[in-house]
Scaffold this motif. Structure first.
Motif, PDB file in Angstrom:
ATOM      1  N   ILE A  56       0.847  -1.191   0.000  1.00 46.63           N
ATOM      2  CA  ILE A  56       0.000   0.000   0.000  1.00 46.63           C
ATOM      3  C   ILE A  56       0.882   1.240   0.000  1.00 46.63           C
ATOM      4  O   ILE A  56       1.842   1.338   0.766  1.00 46.63           O
ATOM      5  N   ILE A  57       0.550   2.203  -0.869  1.00 46.24           N
ATOM      6  CA  ILE A  57       1.244   3.495  -0.891  1.00 46.24           C
ATOM      7  C   ILE A  57       0.196   4.580  -0.674  1.00 46.24           C
ATOM      8  O   ILE A  57      -0.748   4.712  -1.459  1.00 46.24           O
ATOM      9  N   LEU A  58       0.340   5.338   0.411  1.00 42.95           N
ATOM     10  CA  LEU A  58      -0.596   6.423   0.723  1.00 42.95           C
ATOM     11  C   LEU A  58       0.003   7.759   0.315  1.00 42.95           C
ATOM     12  O   LEU A  58       1.113   8.098   0.721  1.00 42.95           O
ATOM     13  N   LEU A  59      -0.748   8.508  -0.494  1.00 45.55           N
ATOM     14  CA  LEU A  59      -0.393   9.895  -0.807  1.00 45.55           C
ATOM     15  C   LEU A  59      -1.234  10.745   0.143  1.00 45.55           C
ATOM     16  O   LEU A  59      -2.424  10.950  -0.079  1.00 45.55           O
ATOM     17  N   GLN A  60      -0.618  11.212   1.206  1.00 45.47           N
ATOM     18  CA  GLN A  60      -1.353  11.800   2.319  1.00 45.47           C
ATOM     19  C   GLN A  60      -1.323  13.321   2.302  1.00 45.47           C
ATOM     20  O   GLN A  60      -0.253  13.937   2.238  1.00 45.47           O
ATOM     21  N   THR A  71      -6.110   7.218  11.296  1.00 53.09           N
ATOM     22  CA  THR A  71      -6.154   5.763  11.180  1.00 53.09           C
ATOM     23  C   THR A  71      -5.016   5.202  10.326  1.00 53.09           C
ATOM     24  O   THR A  71      -4.789   3.993  10.326  1.00 53.09           O
ATOM     25  N   ALA A  72      -4.299   6.059   9.596  1.00 44.74           N
ATOM     26  CA  ALA A  72      -3.192   5.574   8.766  1.00 44.74           C
ATOM     27  C   ALA A  72      -2.148   4.809   9.579  1.00 44.74           C
ATOM     28  O   ALA A  72      -1.613   3.803   9.103  1.00 44.74           O
ATOM     29  N   PRO A  73      -1.815   5.238  10.830  1.00 41.51           N
ATOM     30  CA  PRO A  73      -0.842   4.470  11.608  1.00 41.51           C
ATOM     31  C   PRO A  73      -1.277   3.029  11.859  1.00 41.51           C
ATOM     32  O   PRO A  73      -0.433   2.146  12.015  1.00 41.51           O
ATOM     33  N   MET A  74      -2.584   2.777  11.907  1.00 47.52           N
ATOM     34  CA  MET A  74      -3.064   1.410  12.104  1.00 47.52           C
ATOM     35  C   MET A  74      -2.616   0.527  10.954  1.00 47.52           C
ATOM     36  O   MET A  74      -2.316  -0.661  11.141  1.00 47.52           O
ATOM     37  N   LEU A  75      -2.581   1.107   9.772  1.00 54.84           N
ATOM     38  CA  LEU A  75      -2.171   0.352   8.590  1.00 54.84           C
ATOM     39  C   LEU A  75      -0.660   0.163   8.574  1.00 54.84           C
ATOM     40  O   LEU A  75      -0.160  -0.929   8.288  1.00 54.84           O
ATOM     41  N   SER A  76       0.071   1.208   8.906  1.00 59.91           N
ATOM     42  CA  SER A  76       1.534   1.138   8.823  1.00 59.91           C
ATOM     43  C   SER A  76       2.129   0.202   9.868  1.00 59.91           C
ATOM     44  O   SER A  76       3.146  -0.449   9.607  1.00 59.91           O
ATOM     45  N   VAL A  77       1.514   0.079  11.043  1.00 63.02           N
ATOM     46  CA  VAL A  77       2.047  -0.840  12.056  1.00 63.02           C
ATOM     47  C   VAL A  77       1.396  -2.212  11.966  1.00 63.02           C
ATOM     48  O   VAL A  77       1.928  -3.186  12.489  1.00 63.02           O
ATOM     49  N   GLY A  78       0.247  -2.309  11.307  1.00 65.07           N
ATOM     50  CA  GLY A  78      -0.415  -3.594  11.140  1.00 65.07           C
ATOM     51  C   GLY A  78       0.175  -4.413  10.014  1.00 65.07           C
ATOM     52  O   GLY A  78      -0.047  -5.627   9.944  1.00 65.07           O
ATOM     53  N   LEU A  79       0.938  -3.760   9.126  1.00 65.07           N
ATOM     54  CA  LEU A  79       1.598  -4.448   8.021  1.00 65.07           C
ATOM     55  C   LEU A  79       3.096  -4.496   8.269  1.00 65.07           C
ATOM     56  O   LEU A  79       3.662  -3.665   8.989  1.00 65.07           O
ATOM     57  N   ALA A  80       3.752  -5.456   7.657  1.00 69.31           N
ATOM     58  CA  ALA A  80       5.201  -5.624   7.813  1.00 69.31           C
ATOM     59  C   ALA A  80       5.939  -4.399   7.272  1.00 69.31           C
ATOM     60  O   ALA A  80       5.409  -3.675   6.416  1.00 69.31           O
ATOM     61  N   PRO A  81       7.150  -4.135   7.756  1.00 69.23           N
ATOM     62  CA  PRO A  81       7.927  -2.990   7.263  1.00 69.23           C
ATOM     63  C   PRO A  81       8.055  -3.018   5.741  1.00 69.23           C
ATOM     64  O   PRO A  81       8.313  -4.052   5.139  1.00 69.23           O
ATOM     65  N   ILE A 135      -5.152   7.895  -2.099  1.00 74.57           N
ATOM     66  CA  ILE A 135      -5.004   9.285  -1.677  1.00 74.57           C
ATOM     67  C   ILE A 135      -5.703   9.428  -0.330  1.00 74.57           C
ATOM     68  O   ILE A 135      -6.893   9.143  -0.205  1.00 74.57           O
ATOM     69  N   ASP A 136      -4.961   9.868   0.670  1.00 71.05           N
ATOM     70  CA  ASP A 136      -5.462   9.949   2.038  1.00 71.05           C
ATOM     71  C   ASP A 136      -5.808  11.395   2.381  1.00 71.05           C
ATOM     72  O   ASP A 136      -4.929  12.241   2.521  1.00 71.05           O
ATOM     73  N   GLN A 141      -9.856  17.312  -0.626  1.00 67.13           N
ATOM     74  CA  GLN A 141      -8.389  17.248  -0.616  1.00 67.13           C
ATOM     75  C   GLN A 141      -7.882  16.199  -1.607  1.00 67.13           C
ATOM     76  O   GLN A 141      -6.919  16.436  -2.339  1.00 67.13           O
ATOM     77  N   ALA A 142      -8.533  15.046  -1.629  1.00 69.95           N
ATOM     78  CA  ALA A 142      -8.121  13.973  -2.543  1.00 69.95           C
ATOM     79  C   ALA A 142      -8.292  14.404  -3.994  1.00 69.95           C
ATOM     80  O   ALA A 142      -7.425  14.149  -4.844  1.00 69.95           O
TER      81      ALA A 142
END
Length: 266
Positions: A56-60, A71-81, A135-136, A141-142
């Motif tokens: 996943i690549i988020l353009l925030q 909620t974006a941190p939930m995704l970044s720590v819930g998935l592997a580095p 797009i986050d 904004q998106a």
């Protein structure tokens, strides 16, 4: 200066002198999620981060980082580095060679509801793994990021056909069926990886966050579409929101709002 004035000035200076020099002690913050420890949702995370083939690549939008209930941190720590990359800005790739190579990769997909988008369920998954670009930000904004980032216009675009309402019940969604960026990414990963456990486990931190807020006095939010339909929306409907609701009706195959009301009564 009178005696009263002298006494008042003396009292003021005395009060100032009693102010502690050290700043007040801040609440302990979780190192992983960045939330105050009493409302940390890390206990709801999977035991081990998910390691999907796709990423996943988020353009925030920069404003998203300032939100207290991100909620974006939930995704970044819930998935592997390396499986969730976040780039901040209002225009991309913004001279970032790494991001530019991702956006121009033939295996990169932009999840965006344009006229050219095809349902992600129709993808040939044997072409993967994919880079799924989201797009986050709020819808305005998106849309602004998409308009300014011309590299996105030529990308292969997909859309998610939602089958339910958002679990982010403490935040107002524009229409029924709209999902947060987190939910959209998780739903898309569940499809690309052919694994429902993504949906089942990676949404648990969001449920925990909502429950924390509800316990503190927050209330559940209906979508703007629901409030308008039931004459509960407190503001005038602007042109942009009216257009968004019409587009949502078209996506759902509706012909006339009055017909919907009639169907609900039966």
């Amino acid at each position: 200066m009178t005696g009263t004035d002298s006494f008042s000035e003396e009292a003021v200076w005395g009060d100032l002198a009693n102010i502690p020099a050290d700043p007040p002690k801040m609440r302990d913050i979780c190192d992983k999620c960045g939330r105050p420890v009493p409302v940390c949702w890390c206990s709801a995370l999977p035991t081990q981060p998910f390691n999907p083939k796709s990423r996943i690549i988020l353009l925030q939008h920069p404003a998203e980082e300032k939100r207290a209930l991100r909620t974006a941190p939930m995704l970044s720590v819930g998935l592997a580095p390396g499986k969730c990359l976040i780039y901040k800005g209002k225009k991309f790739p913004k001279f970032d060679s790494e991001l530019e190579s991702i956006l121009t990769d033939r295996k990169s997909l932009l999840l965006f509801p344009s006229a050219a988008s095809v349902p992600i369920e129709q993808l040939d998954l044997s072409e993967g793994p994919f880079n799924l670009i989201l797009i986050d930000g709020t819808w305005p904004q998106a849309k602004a990021i998409y308009t300014c980032s011309t590299v996105l216009h030529g990308m292969r675009q997909v859309k998610l056909v939602s089958s339910g309402n958002s679990s982010y019940i403490i935040r107002t969604q524009p229409t029924d069926g709209c999902l947060s960026t987190l939910e959209t990414a998780i739903e898309a990963l569940s499809i690309l990886e052919r694994d429902d456990s993504y949906r089942e486990q990676l949404l648990r931190p969001l449920h925990a966050l909502c429950q924390f807020q509800l316990d503190k006095g927050a209330v559940t939010h209906q979508s703007k579409e629901f409030l308008i339909k039931h004459n509960q929306y407190p503001k005038l409907i602007g042109r942009r929101l009216n257009k968004l609701l019409r587009n949502a009706d078209n996506l759902k195959g509706r012909k006339d709002p009055e017909e919907d009301d009639a169907e609900e009564k039966h």
